[in-house]
Design a protein around this motif. Structure first.
Motif, PDB file in Angstrom:
ATOM      1  N   MET A   1      65.044  84.128   0.326  1.00 53.61           N
ATOM      2  CA  MET A   1      64.217  83.405   1.243  1.00 53.61           C
ATOM      3  C   MET A   1      65.115  82.241   1.745  1.00 53.61           C
ATOM      4  SD  MET A   1      61.533  82.780   2.764  1.00 53.61           S
ATOM      5  CE  MET A   1      60.551  84.236   2.505  1.00 53.61           C
ATOM      6  N   ASN A   4      67.285  83.337   4.491  1.00 51.23           N
ATOM      7  CA  ASN A   4      66.265  83.566   5.635  1.00 51.23           C
ATOM      8  C   ASN A   4      66.097  81.991   6.409  1.00 51.23           C
ATOM      9  OD1 ASN A   4      66.132  86.254   5.623  1.00 51.23           O
ATOM     10  ND2 ASN A   4      64.064  86.330   4.630  1.00 51.23           N
ATOM     11  N   LEU A   5      65.714  81.308   5.769  1.00 49.30           N
ATOM     12  CA  LEU A   5      65.202  79.880   6.159  1.00 49.30           C
ATOM     13  C   LEU A   5      66.427  79.323   6.925  1.00 49.30           C
ATOM     14  CD1 LEU A   5      63.190  77.840   3.710  1.00 49.30           C
ATOM     15  CD2 LEU A   5      62.590  78.433   6.367  1.00 49.30           C
ATOM     16  N   VAL A   8      66.915  81.271  10.223  1.00 45.01           N
ATOM     17  CA  VAL A   8      65.928  80.901  11.071  1.00 45.01           C
ATOM     18  C   VAL A   8      66.091  79.502  11.835  1.00 45.01           C
ATOM     19  CG1 VAL A   8      64.233  79.990   9.819  1.00 45.01           C
ATOM     20  CG2 VAL A   8      63.282  81.311  11.830  1.00 45.01           C
ATOM     21  N   ASP A   9      66.612  78.712  10.935  1.00 42.50           N
ATOM     22  CA  ASP A   9      66.952  77.384  11.397  1.00 42.50           C
ATOM     23  C   ASP A   9      67.850  77.493  12.432  1.00 42.50           C
ATOM     24  OD1 ASP A   9      64.860  76.011  10.110  1.00 42.50           O
ATOM     25  OD2 ASP A   9      66.016  75.422   8.623  1.00 42.50           O
ATOM     26  N   VAL A  11      68.999  79.674  14.167  1.00 41.96           N
ATOM     27  CA  VAL A  11      68.679  80.320  15.434  1.00 41.96           C
ATOM     28  C   VAL A  11      67.766  79.439  16.289  1.00 41.96           C
ATOM     29  CG1 VAL A  11      67.272  82.231  16.452  1.00 41.96           C
ATOM     30  CG2 VAL A  11      68.855  83.007  14.807  1.00 41.96           C
ATOM     31  N   MET A  12      66.914  79.001  15.640  1.00 40.39           N
ATOM     32  CA  MET A  12      66.117  77.749  16.318  1.00 40.39           C
ATOM     33  C   MET A  12      66.742  76.660  17.033  1.00 40.39           C
ATOM     34  SD  MET A  12      62.701  75.919  14.811  1.00 40.39           S
ATOM     35  CE  MET A  12      63.655  74.693  13.942  1.00 40.39           C
ATOM     36  N   ILE A  15      68.739  78.179  20.117  1.00 42.09           N
ATOM     37  CA  ILE A  15      67.613  78.442  21.347  1.00 42.09           C
ATOM     38  C   ILE A  15      66.994  77.140  21.877  1.00 42.09           C
ATOM     39  CG2 ILE A  15      65.264  79.241  21.909  1.00 42.09           C
ATOM     40  CD1 ILE A  15      65.610  81.585  20.065  1.00 42.09           C
ATOM     41  N   LEU A  16      67.116  76.155  20.865  1.00 41.42           N
ATOM     42  CA  LEU A  16      66.825  74.614  21.404  1.00 41.42           C
ATOM     43  C   LEU A  16      67.841  74.115  22.578  1.00 41.42           C
ATOM     44  CD1 LEU A  16      64.108  73.235  20.774  1.00 41.42           C
ATOM     45  CD2 LEU A  16      65.255  72.050  19.296  1.00 41.42           C
ATOM     46  N   LEU A  59      66.502  85.719  19.490  1.00 36.29           N
ATOM     47  CA  LEU A  59      65.078  86.104  18.856  1.00 36.29           C
ATOM     48  C   LEU A  59      65.097  87.560  18.191  1.00 36.29           C
ATOM     49  CD1 LEU A  59      62.355  84.897  18.168  1.00 36.29           C
ATOM     50  CD2 LEU A  59      61.622  86.201  20.366  1.00 36.29           C
ATOM     51  N   LEU A  62      67.103  87.669  14.969  1.00 41.51           N
ATOM     52  CA  LEU A  62      66.289  87.319  13.860  1.00 41.51           C
ATOM     53  C   LEU A  62      65.239  88.049  13.489  1.00 41.51           C
ATOM     54  CD1 LEU A  62      65.838  84.362  12.786  1.00 41.51           C
ATOM     55  CD2 LEU A  62      63.979  83.979  14.086  1.00 41.51           C
TER      56      LEU A  62
ATOM     57  N   GLY B  14      58.183  78.334   0.843  1.00 39.43           N
ATOM     58  CA  GLY B  14      59.240  79.127   1.669  1.00 39.43           C
ATOM     59  C   GLY B  14      58.925  79.800   2.595  1.00 39.43           C
ATOM     60  N   GLU B  15      58.130  80.815   2.362  1.00 41.88           N
ATOM     61  CA  GLU B  15      57.627  81.892   3.115  1.00 41.88           C
ATOM     62  C   GLU B  15      56.959  81.390   4.157  1.00 41.88           C
ATOM     63  OE1 GLU B  15      55.843  85.373   1.366  1.00 41.88           O
ATOM     64  OE2 GLU B  15      57.329  85.536   0.057  1.00 41.88           O
ATOM     65  N   TYR B  18      59.047  79.748   6.833  1.00 41.91           N
ATOM     66  CA  TYR B  18      59.794  80.751   7.517  1.00 41.91           C
ATOM     67  C   TYR B  18      59.049  81.262   8.511  1.00 41.91           C
ATOM     68  CZ  TYR B  18      62.037  85.009   8.638  1.00 41.91           C
ATOM     69  OH  TYR B  18      62.757  86.062   9.232  1.00 41.91           O
ATOM     70  N   ARG B  21      58.289  78.536  11.603  1.00 38.88           N
ATOM     71  CA  ARG B  21      59.683  78.290  12.275  1.00 38.88           C
ATOM     72  C   ARG B  21      59.806  79.578  13.071  1.00 38.88           C
ATOM     73  NH1 ARG B  21      63.519  74.809   7.885  1.00 38.88           N
ATOM     74  NH2 ARG B  21      61.968  73.561   7.614  1.00 38.88           N
ATOM     75  N   ARG B  22      59.739  80.693  12.627  1.00 39.39           N
ATOM     76  CA  ARG B  22      59.825  81.785  13.448  1.00 39.39           C
ATOM     77  C   ARG B  22      58.837  82.158  14.715  1.00 39.39           C
ATOM     78  NH1 ARG B  22      59.216  87.614  10.750  1.00 39.39           N
ATOM     79  NH2 ARG B  22      57.251  87.223  11.358  1.00 39.39           N
ATOM     80  N   PHE B  24      57.583  79.241  15.885  1.00 42.88           N
ATOM     81  CA  PHE B  24      58.220  78.024  16.936  1.00 42.88           C
ATOM     82  C   PHE B  24      59.283  78.729  17.747  1.00 42.88           C
ATOM     83  CE2 PHE B  24      60.661  74.280  17.531  1.00 42.88           C
ATOM     84  CZ  PHE B  24      59.590  73.793  18.485  1.00 42.88           C
ATOM     85  N   THR B  25      60.091  79.397  17.035  1.00 46.20           N
ATOM     86  CA  THR B  25      61.311  80.180  17.873  1.00 46.20           C
ATOM     87  C   THR B  25      60.742  80.936  18.938  1.00 46.20           C
ATOM     88  OG1 THR B  25      62.642  79.761  15.915  1.00 46.20           O
ATOM     89  CG2 THR B  25      63.315  81.202  17.497  1.00 46.20           C
ATOM     90  N   LEU B  28      59.793  78.971  21.800  1.00 46.55           N
ATOM     91  CA  LEU B  28      60.732  78.422  22.552  1.00 46.55           C
ATOM     92  C   LEU B  28      61.177  79.542  23.526  1.00 46.55           C
ATOM     93  CD1 LEU B  28      62.911  76.344  20.000  1.00 46.55           C
ATOM     94  CD2 LEU B  28      61.438  75.597  21.672  1.00 46.55           C
ATOM     95  N   VAL B  29      61.344  80.710  22.905  1.00 48.65           N
ATOM     96  CA  VAL B  29      61.887  81.883  23.913  1.00 48.65           C
ATOM     97  C   VAL B  29      60.737  82.001  25.023  1.00 48.65           C
ATOM     98  CG1 VAL B  29      62.403  84.112  23.946  1.00 48.65           C
ATOM     99  CG2 VAL B  29      63.116  82.808  22.062  1.00 48.65           C
TER     100      VAL B  29
END
Lengths: 70, 161
Positions: A1, A4-5, A8-9, A11-12, A15-16, A59, A62, B14-15, B18, B21-22, B24-25, B28-29
């Motif tokens: 996990m 994964n975090l 995603v951080d 990639v975020m 993208i930002l 994306l 991800l 944690g999940e 995750y 944030r996904r 939110f991503t 953004l797209v």
């Protein structure tokens, strides 16, 4: 996990950064359009498409990573 | 003891983070797509304006405006206010009356010989419409005038709106 975090951080943030460039490009193109310089619109639209494609690609990356986990 | 609440509330922080944030991503797209659509809109407007022609319109007769006087008119469309200024005996200049900052109506100040936007104290040169002071980012669009006898005729805009 945790991995994964981090993913995603990362990639975020990428993208930002791309989005900030795209917003700047949009405002600069709008400004030059209003000033009567119309020739920049086409190259700006192409660059914006590339930036959107890069965002979509990130994306997708991800999503693929997430599917692999499942 | 300190993790007792975790047994009572089985929230997978944690999940949850995750997923947030996904989501939110993804947003953004979506915003990125919106920016691309905006660029396409500018491109479409640019292509539509490329072949635009302006009508010829009699704006005023030279004798009806004194030196330092103005006349308001609308050009090229009825919703586009413009201002004609007689700078000297034989010099006239006409501009769009919409300030390039926030579209307030500019007026001519004969004392300072400048076009003034009263909303945010923007000043434009009456000679060429260039901005002299204040927040306006661009010069005023100029109306191209043609003088035929004692008639002043608007024949186009520079830059074309």
């Amino acid at each position: 996990m945790k991995r994964n975090l981090v993913q995603v951080d990362a990639v975020m943030v990428l993208i930002l950064v791309l989005l900030v460039v795209q917003i700047w490009l949009f405002s600069a193109t709008l400004d030059s359009y209003l000033a009567g310089h119309r020739t920049v619109a086409l190259p700006a639209a192409i660059v914006s498409l590339l930036l959107f494609g890069a965002c979509g690609g990130l994306l997708g990356f991800l999503k693929r990573g997430s599917d692999r986990q499942d | 003891m300190s993790s007792l609440w975790k047994e009572d509330f089985s929230v997978q922080a944690g999940e949850d983070r995750y997923v947030q944030r996904r989501q939110f991503t993804k947003f953004l797209v979506l915003t990125s797509f919106g920016m691309f659509v905006g660029q396409c809109w500018i491109l479409a407007k640019s292509l539509l304006h490329r072949g635009r022609t302006f009508p010829s319109q009699v704006v005023a007769r030279t004798g009806e405006i004194p030196i330092g006087g103005v006349k308001l008119f609308r050009y090229p469309d009825p919703e586009d206010p413009c201002i004609l200024v007689r700078i000297s005996e034989d010099r006239f200049a006409a501009y769009s009356q919409k300030c390039t900052h926030l579209s307030c109506a500019v007026y001519y100040s004969a004392e300072s010989r400048r076009l003034v936007c009263p909303c945010h104290d923007g000043f434009f040169s009456v000679e060429d419409g260039s901005m002299l002071q204040g927040p306006p980012p661009r010069p005023l669009p100029a109306v191209i005038l043609d003088r035929r006898g004692d008639e002043l005729i608007a024949i186009g805009m520079e830059p074309a709106e």
